[in-house]
Design a protein around this motif. Structure first.
Motif, PDB file in Angstrom:
ATOM      1  N   HIS A  85      81.835   1.265  88.073  1.00 24.46           N
ATOM      2  CA  HIS A  85      81.095   2.468  88.461  1.00 24.46           C
ATOM      3  C   HIS A  85      79.818   2.637  87.628  1.00 24.46           C
ATOM      4  CE1 HIS A  85      80.377   6.480  89.997  1.00 24.46           C
ATOM      5  NE2 HIS A  85      80.320   6.938  88.761  1.00 24.46           N
ATOM      6  N   LYS A  86      79.951   2.570  86.304  1.00 24.07           N
ATOM      7  CA  LYS A  86      78.775   2.748  85.445  1.00 24.07           C
ATOM      8  C   LYS A  86      77.769   1.619  85.638  1.00 24.07           C
ATOM      9  CE  LYS A  86      80.650   5.698  81.862  1.00 24.07           C
ATOM     10  NZ  LYS A  86      80.965   5.878  80.452  1.00 24.07           N
ATOM     11  N   ALA A  87      78.265   0.397  85.834  1.00 24.34           N
ATOM     12  CA  ALA A  87      77.364  -0.740  86.044  1.00 24.34           C
ATOM     13  C   ALA A  87      76.531  -0.525  87.301  1.00 24.34           C
ATOM     14  CB  ALA A  87      78.168  -2.030  86.144  1.00 24.34           C
ATOM     15  N   LYS A  88      77.167  -0.053  88.361  1.00 22.71           N
ATOM     16  CA  LYS A  88      76.432   0.204  89.611  1.00 22.71           C
ATOM     17  C   LYS A  88      75.432   1.342  89.446  1.00 22.71           C
ATOM     18  CE  LYS A  88      79.796  -1.681  92.856  1.00 22.71           C
ATOM     19  NZ  LYS A  88      80.740  -1.384  93.962  1.00 22.71           N
ATOM     20  N   LEU A  89      75.786   2.350  88.633  1.00 19.23           N
ATOM     21  CA  LEU A  89      74.857   3.452  88.379  1.00 19.23           C
ATOM     22  C   LEU A  89      73.607   2.972  87.642  1.00 19.23           C
ATOM     23  CD1 LEU A  89      77.266   6.358  87.335  1.00 19.23           C
ATOM     24  CD2 LEU A  89      75.975   6.146  89.461  1.00 19.23           C
ATOM     25  N   ILE A  90      73.777   2.049  86.691  1.00 23.65           N
ATOM     26  CA  ILE A  90      72.627   1.504  85.950  1.00 23.65           C
ATOM     27  C   ILE A  90      71.677   0.802  86.912  1.00 23.65           C
ATOM     28  CG2 ILE A  90      71.909  -0.207  84.233  1.00 23.65           C
ATOM     29  CD1 ILE A  90      74.600   0.374  82.770  1.00 23.65           C
ATOM     30  N   VAL A  91      72.224  -0.019  87.794  1.00 22.16           N
ATOM     31  CA  VAL A  91      71.400  -0.764  88.750  1.00 22.16           C
ATOM     32  C   VAL A  91      70.781   0.183  89.778  1.00 22.16           C
ATOM     33  CG1 VAL A  91      71.443  -2.549  90.542  1.00 22.16           C
ATOM     34  CG2 VAL A  91      72.703  -2.899  88.405  1.00 22.16           C
ATOM     35  N   ALA A  92      71.546   1.152  90.269  1.00 23.62           N
ATOM     36  CA  ALA A  92      71.030   2.102  91.261  1.00 23.62           C
ATOM     37  C   ALA A  92      69.874   2.918  90.687  1.00 23.62           C
ATOM     38  CB  ALA A  92      72.145   3.022  91.740  1.00 23.62           C
ATOM     39  N   ILE A 103      65.765   2.250  76.579  1.00 21.42           N
ATOM     40  CA  ILE A 103      67.204   2.271  76.882  1.00 21.42           C
ATOM     41  C   ILE A 103      67.741   3.697  77.006  1.00 21.42           C
ATOM     42  CG2 ILE A 103      67.626   0.019  75.837  1.00 21.42           C
ATOM     43  CD1 ILE A 103      68.984   1.498  73.487  1.00 21.42           C
ATOM     44  N   TYR A 104      67.076   4.663  76.383  1.00 24.49           N
ATOM     45  CA  TYR A 104      67.559   6.042  76.441  1.00 24.49           C
ATOM     46  C   TYR A 104      67.279   6.713  77.784  1.00 24.49           C
ATOM     47  CZ  TYR A 104      69.135   5.660  71.728  1.00 24.49           C
ATOM     48  OH  TYR A 104      69.829   5.261  70.609  1.00 24.49           O
ATOM     49  N   GLU A 115      75.254   9.202  72.636  1.00 24.35           N
ATOM     50  CA  GLU A 115      76.224   8.461  71.822  1.00 24.35           C
ATOM     51  C   GLU A 115      76.717   7.212  72.555  1.00 24.35           C
ATOM     52  OE1 GLU A 115      75.848  12.556  70.602  1.00 24.35           O
ATOM     53  OE2 GLU A 115      76.515  11.810  72.538  1.00 24.35           O
ATOM     54  N   PHE A 116      76.922   7.349  73.859  1.00 22.76           N
ATOM     55  CA  PHE A 116      77.354   6.192  74.649  1.00 22.76           C
ATOM     56  C   PHE A 116      76.254   5.135  74.673  1.00 22.76           C
ATOM     57  CE2 PHE A 116      77.728   3.984  78.792  1.00 22.76           C
ATOM     58  CZ  PHE A 116      78.926   3.326  78.545  1.00 22.76           C
ATOM     59  N   VAL A 117      75.011   5.567  74.863  1.00 26.10           N
ATOM     60  CA  VAL A 117      73.891   4.621  74.864  1.00 26.10           C
ATOM     61  C   VAL A 117      73.764   3.952  73.494  1.00 26.10           C
ATOM     62  CG1 VAL A 117      71.388   4.369  75.168  1.00 26.10           C
ATOM     63  CG2 VAL A 117      72.687   5.863  76.704  1.00 26.10           C
ATOM     64  N   ASP A 118      73.982   4.705  72.416  1.00 26.86           N
ATOM     65  CA  ASP A 118      73.979   4.109  71.072  1.00 26.86           C
ATOM     66  C   ASP A 118      74.996   2.978  70.971  1.00 26.86           C
ATOM     67  OD1 ASP A 118      71.970   5.723  70.026  1.00 26.86           O
ATOM     68  OD2 ASP A 118      73.371   7.181  69.162  1.00 26.86           O
ATOM     69  N   TYR A 123      74.002  -4.574  73.051  1.00 32.33           N
ATOM     70  CA  TYR A 123      74.222  -5.342  74.266  1.00 32.33           C
ATOM     71  C   TYR A 123      73.137  -5.197  75.318  1.00 32.33           C
ATOM     72  CZ  TYR A 123      78.736  -5.413  72.035  1.00 32.33           C
ATOM     73  OH  TYR A 123      79.728  -5.569  71.114  1.00 32.33           O
ATOM     74  N   ILE A 124      72.179  -4.268  75.107  1.00 30.86           N
ATOM     75  CA  ILE A 124      71.133  -4.046  76.116  1.00 30.86           C
ATOM     76  C   ILE A 124      69.750  -3.980  75.481  1.00 30.86           C
ATOM     77  CG2 ILE A 124      72.671  -2.881  77.743  1.00 30.86           C
ATOM     78  CD1 ILE A 124      71.496  -0.208  76.742  1.00 30.86           C
TER      79      ILE A 124
END
Length: 126
Positions: A85-92, A103-104, A115-118, A123-124
């Motif tokens: 789900h989160k992977a598809k949201l990043i691409v969308a 990245i923020y 905090e999650f982005v941190d 990795y990104i």
């Protein structure tokens, strides 16, 4: 306070300390990013016994850090904490808003806290 009360109090303090230590260990374990790896099972037969061995997947993992502007949803799913789900949201988000410049920008996606982005930083990249 008599001797029996002192023993009970000591047991309560030790128990409380162990619970707090357990919570701290779990929190550290949950914050540590792990890379998801597919596994395959291989069987080897000796003269009279059979041994089953689990090995790492032969599918290559992407090189880290992943570029937010070129990685696929499947690439993002190799990062612990980033499911389908989160992977598809990043691409969308990328498809709807154009290339990422920071990245923020991920915090613009519902459910992506700073905090999650941190935790994704190793990795990104952009």
């Amino acid at each position: 306070m008599d001797k029996e009360e002192s023993k009970i109090q000591s047991k309560i303090l030790i128990g409380t300390g162990l619970i707090i230590l357990g919570v701290i260990i779990v929190m550290i374990a949950l914050r540590t990013p792990r890379i998801a790896v597919n596994t395959e099972t291989v069987s080897a037969t000796a003269a009279t016994e059979t041994t089953t061995v689990t090995t790492e997947s032969t599918a290559p993992l992407p090189d880290y850090p992943l570029d937010l502007n070129t990685a696929t949803a499947e690439d993002f799913m190799t990062i612990d904490g980033v499911g389908e789900h989160k992977a598809k949201l990043i691409v969308a988000y990328r498809e709807q808003n154009g290339e990422y410049t920071d990245i923020y920008q991920l915090t613009n996606i519902k459910g992506f806290t700073p905090e999650f982005v941190d935790s994704l930083k190793p990795y990104i990249t952009v």
